[in-house]
Scaffold this active site. Structure first.
Site, PDB file in Angstrom:
ATOM      1  N   LYS A  12      34.296   3.515  31.396  1.00 17.62           N
ATOM      2  CA  LYS A  12      35.306   3.979  30.428  1.00 17.62           C
ATOM      3  C   LYS A  12      35.343   3.014  29.258  1.00 17.62           C
ATOM      4  O   LYS A  12      34.999   1.826  29.386  1.00 17.62           O
ATOM      5  CB  LYS A  12      36.687   4.106  31.067  1.00 17.62           C
ATOM      6  CG  LYS A  12      37.319   2.788  31.576  1.00 17.62           C
ATOM      7  CD  LYS A  12      38.035   1.961  30.517  1.00 17.62           C
ATOM      8  CE  LYS A  12      38.623   0.671  31.104  1.00 17.62           C
ATOM      9  NZ  LYS A  12      38.861  -0.390  30.111  1.00 17.62           N
ATOM     10  N   PRO A  97      28.217  -3.270  33.805  1.00 22.59           N
ATOM     11  CA  PRO A  97      28.450  -4.700  34.007  1.00 22.59           C
ATOM     12  C   PRO A  97      29.846  -4.985  34.577  1.00 22.59           C
ATOM     13  O   PRO A  97      30.786  -4.225  34.342  1.00 22.59           O
ATOM     14  CB  PRO A  97      28.283  -5.308  32.609  1.00 22.59           C
ATOM     15  CG  PRO A  97      28.133  -4.186  31.662  1.00 22.59           C
ATOM     16  CD  PRO A  97      27.918  -2.922  32.411  1.00 22.59           C
ATOM     17  N   VAL A  98      29.922  -6.081  35.337  1.00 23.12           N
ATOM     18  CA  VAL A  98      31.147  -6.430  36.067  1.00 23.12           C
ATOM     19  C   VAL A  98      32.085  -7.257  35.168  1.00 23.12           C
ATOM     20  O   VAL A  98      31.622  -8.070  34.361  1.00 23.12           O
ATOM     21  CB  VAL A  98      30.765  -7.240  37.325  1.00 23.12           C
ATOM     22  CG1 VAL A  98      32.003  -7.707  38.077  1.00 23.12           C
ATOM     23  CG2 VAL A  98      29.866  -6.396  38.235  1.00 23.12           C
ATOM     24  N   ALA A 100      33.861  -6.469  32.549  1.00 24.13           N
ATOM     25  CA  ALA A 100      33.339  -6.274  31.201  1.00 24.13           C
ATOM     26  C   ALA A 100      34.244  -5.401  30.339  1.00 24.13           C
ATOM     27  O   ALA A 100      33.894  -5.063  29.217  1.00 24.13           O
ATOM     28  CB  ALA A 100      31.945  -5.655  31.279  1.00 24.13           C
ATOM     29  N   GLY A 101      35.400  -4.982  30.865  1.00 20.76           N
ATOM     30  CA  GLY A 101      36.294  -4.111  30.107  1.00 20.76           C
ATOM     31  C   GLY A 101      35.880  -2.658  30.140  1.00 20.76           C
ATOM     32  O   GLY A 101      36.393  -1.834  29.389  1.00 20.76           O
ATOM     33  N   GLY A 104      34.381  -0.646  35.510  1.00 21.25           N
ATOM     34  CA  GLY A 104      33.351  -0.363  36.522  1.00 21.25           C
ATOM     35  C   GLY A 104      33.884  -0.401  37.949  1.00 21.25           C
ATOM     36  O   GLY A 104      33.681   0.551  38.713  1.00 21.25           O
ATOM     37  N   GLY A 105      34.588  -1.466  38.304  1.00 25.20           N
ATOM     38  CA  GLY A 105      35.130  -1.582  39.663  1.00 25.20           C
ATOM     39  C   GLY A 105      36.158  -0.493  39.941  1.00 25.20           C
ATOM     40  O   GLY A 105      36.188   0.085  41.034  1.00 25.20           O
ATOM     41  N   SER A 106      36.975  -0.179  38.939  1.00 21.95           N
ATOM     42  CA  SER A 106      37.988   0.879  39.098  1.00 21.95           C
ATOM     43  C   SER A 106      37.318   2.239  39.275  1.00 21.95           C
ATOM     44  O   SER A 106      37.741   3.056  40.092  1.00 21.95           O
ATOM     45  CB  SER A 106      38.894   0.929  37.867  1.00 21.95           C
ATOM     46  OG  SER A 106      39.520  -0.308  37.662  1.00 21.95           O
ATOM     47  N   SER A 107      36.261   2.474  38.502  1.00 18.02           N
ATOM     48  CA  SER A 107      35.545   3.739  38.607  1.00 18.02           C
ATOM     49  C   SER A 107      34.865   3.873  39.977  1.00 18.02           C
ATOM     50  O   SER A 107      34.869   4.944  40.583  1.00 18.02           O
ATOM     51  CB  SER A 107      34.499   3.843  37.484  1.00 18.02           C
ATOM     52  OG  SER A 107      33.925   5.121  37.458  1.00 18.02           O
ATOM     53  N   ASP A 139      43.638   0.601  36.376  1.00 21.01           N
ATOM     54  CA  ASP A 139      42.751   1.528  35.659  1.00 21.01           C
ATOM     55  C   ASP A 139      42.278   2.700  36.526  1.00 21.01           C
ATOM     56  O   ASP A 139      41.657   3.630  36.019  1.00 21.01           O
ATOM     57  CB  ASP A 139      41.496   0.787  35.162  1.00 21.01           C
ATOM     58  CG  ASP A 139      41.749   0.030  33.867  1.00 21.01           C
ATOM     59  OD1 ASP A 139      42.800   0.261  33.234  1.00 21.01           O
ATOM     60  OD2 ASP A 139      40.884  -0.786  33.492  1.00 21.01           O
TER      61      ASP A 139
END
Ligand code: C5P
Length: 317
Positions: A12, A97-98, A100-101, A104-107, A139
């Protein structure tokens, strides 16, 4: 019977991110316009009905694969809420990327919940999934309403907002992480008052549909000014994107990824390649909103919701 599902987990960007007042629980109220980008992690979930335990394999050795990983935690919460005790084998291929804003982890966590919702034939609504997901990360709820939505409160108040038209997004990351909590602290200590919301945001709040023409001039992120003194490279990346033809460029979330909006794929791919070659930054290009969480194969674990015997999965208690 197949018992496996594959879910893609898109990145996102925050087209608008206003950080408002600090709350008594330590979080900040915010107002954001979030949009998925067609740059995705891949998640595969396989049921092991005869055993217990959640196993995760991840191709990125930097990430933990135990209970510290949001994917494992999301799967645990889903099984607990469903009252089910089944084993899971999960494989995660990282492309986002981790820290990174880019969410990614939330998705990945949302993809886990989305995939298990299908695989276990739970039939839970996006609202219910969002309520469960918000406990794990602010997020996460957005991804159940992707590709584009306005987000308020701590991140749990999500309202779909359709963006008409097509655009491509180029992501540029300098190769170091920024911890979200640190960025919020930095922002809070760097300012004395919270400026009011722009008239453009006030307009967006009252609509369910907008266009890129309306969004582009309204793009802003409160973290840009807060991080500029400590991270001057962020503005270098922004100017580089604009020089390569981006209509607008902005920091995403609390960074350190900066993104540019492009009219078409040709311009976006060219900028992606030029910026990578010239600066050695990590770059990627994807269509805006191309990929909300998508289940590629959903083979329900239950024989069928309409059949009388649906108790295929062992229940706890
Ligand atoms: O919810 P999440 O774990 O992603 O948040 C990480 C950190 O970011 C929080 O501990 C908090 O310091 C900060 N945060 C905030 N306000 C939000 C979301 C996150 O202050 N709305």
């Amino acid at each position: 019977m197949m018992n496996e599902v594959r879910v893609s987990a898109p990145a996102k960007v925050n087209l608008i991110l206003r950080v408002l007042d600090r709350r008594s629980d330590g979080y900040h109220n915010l107002w954001s316009l979030m949009h998925t980008v067609g740059v995705e992690d891949d998640l595969q979930i396989r049921l092991r009905p005869d055993s217990a335990g959640i196993r995760l394999h991840c191709d990125d050795p930097v990430l933990p694969t135990d209970g510290r990983n949001l994917v494992v935690r999301a799967a645990g919460v889903m099984l607990e809420r469903a009252g089910l005790s089944v084993g899971l084998d999960m494989r995660l291929v990282k492309r986002i990327p981790v820290s990174a804003g880019l969410g990614g982890g939330s998705s990945d966590a949302a993809a886990t919940m989305f995939g298990l919702n299908k695989l276990l034939a739970l039939g839970w609504s996006p609202v219910r999934l969002g309520e469960i997901g918000q406990v794990l990360g602010s997020d996460i709820p957005f991804f159940f309403f992707a590709p584009s939505a306005q987000v308020a409160g701590r991140g749990e108040q999500v309202t779909r907002l359709q963006v008409k038209g097509e655009r491509w997004v180029v992501l540029v990351n300098p190769g170091f992480p920024i911890e979200t909590r640190w960025a919020y602290d930095r922002l809070a200590s760097a300012r004395h008052l919270v400026p009011g919301l722009s008239p453009a945001i006030a307009d967006l709040m009252h609509t369910t549909q907008t266009s890129w023409e309306d969004i582009l001039p309204a793009m802003e992120n409160d973290f840009e000014a807060a991080l500029a003194p400590s991270h001057p490279i962020l503005d270098v990346m922004k100017q580089a994107l604009l020089a390569e033809g981006a209509e607008r460029a902005l920091l995403s979330g609390s960074g350190a990824t900066v993104f540019g909006i492009f009219r078409d794929e040709i311009g976006a791919v060219r900028a992606r390649d030029v910026l990578k070659r010239a600066h050695g930054w990590w770059t990627a290009a994807g269509q805006a909103g191309a990929s909300p969480l998508a289940c590629h194969e959903a083979f329900a674990f239950h024989a069928g919701r309409n059949e009388s015997s649906t108790a295929a999965a062992p229940r706890i208690g």
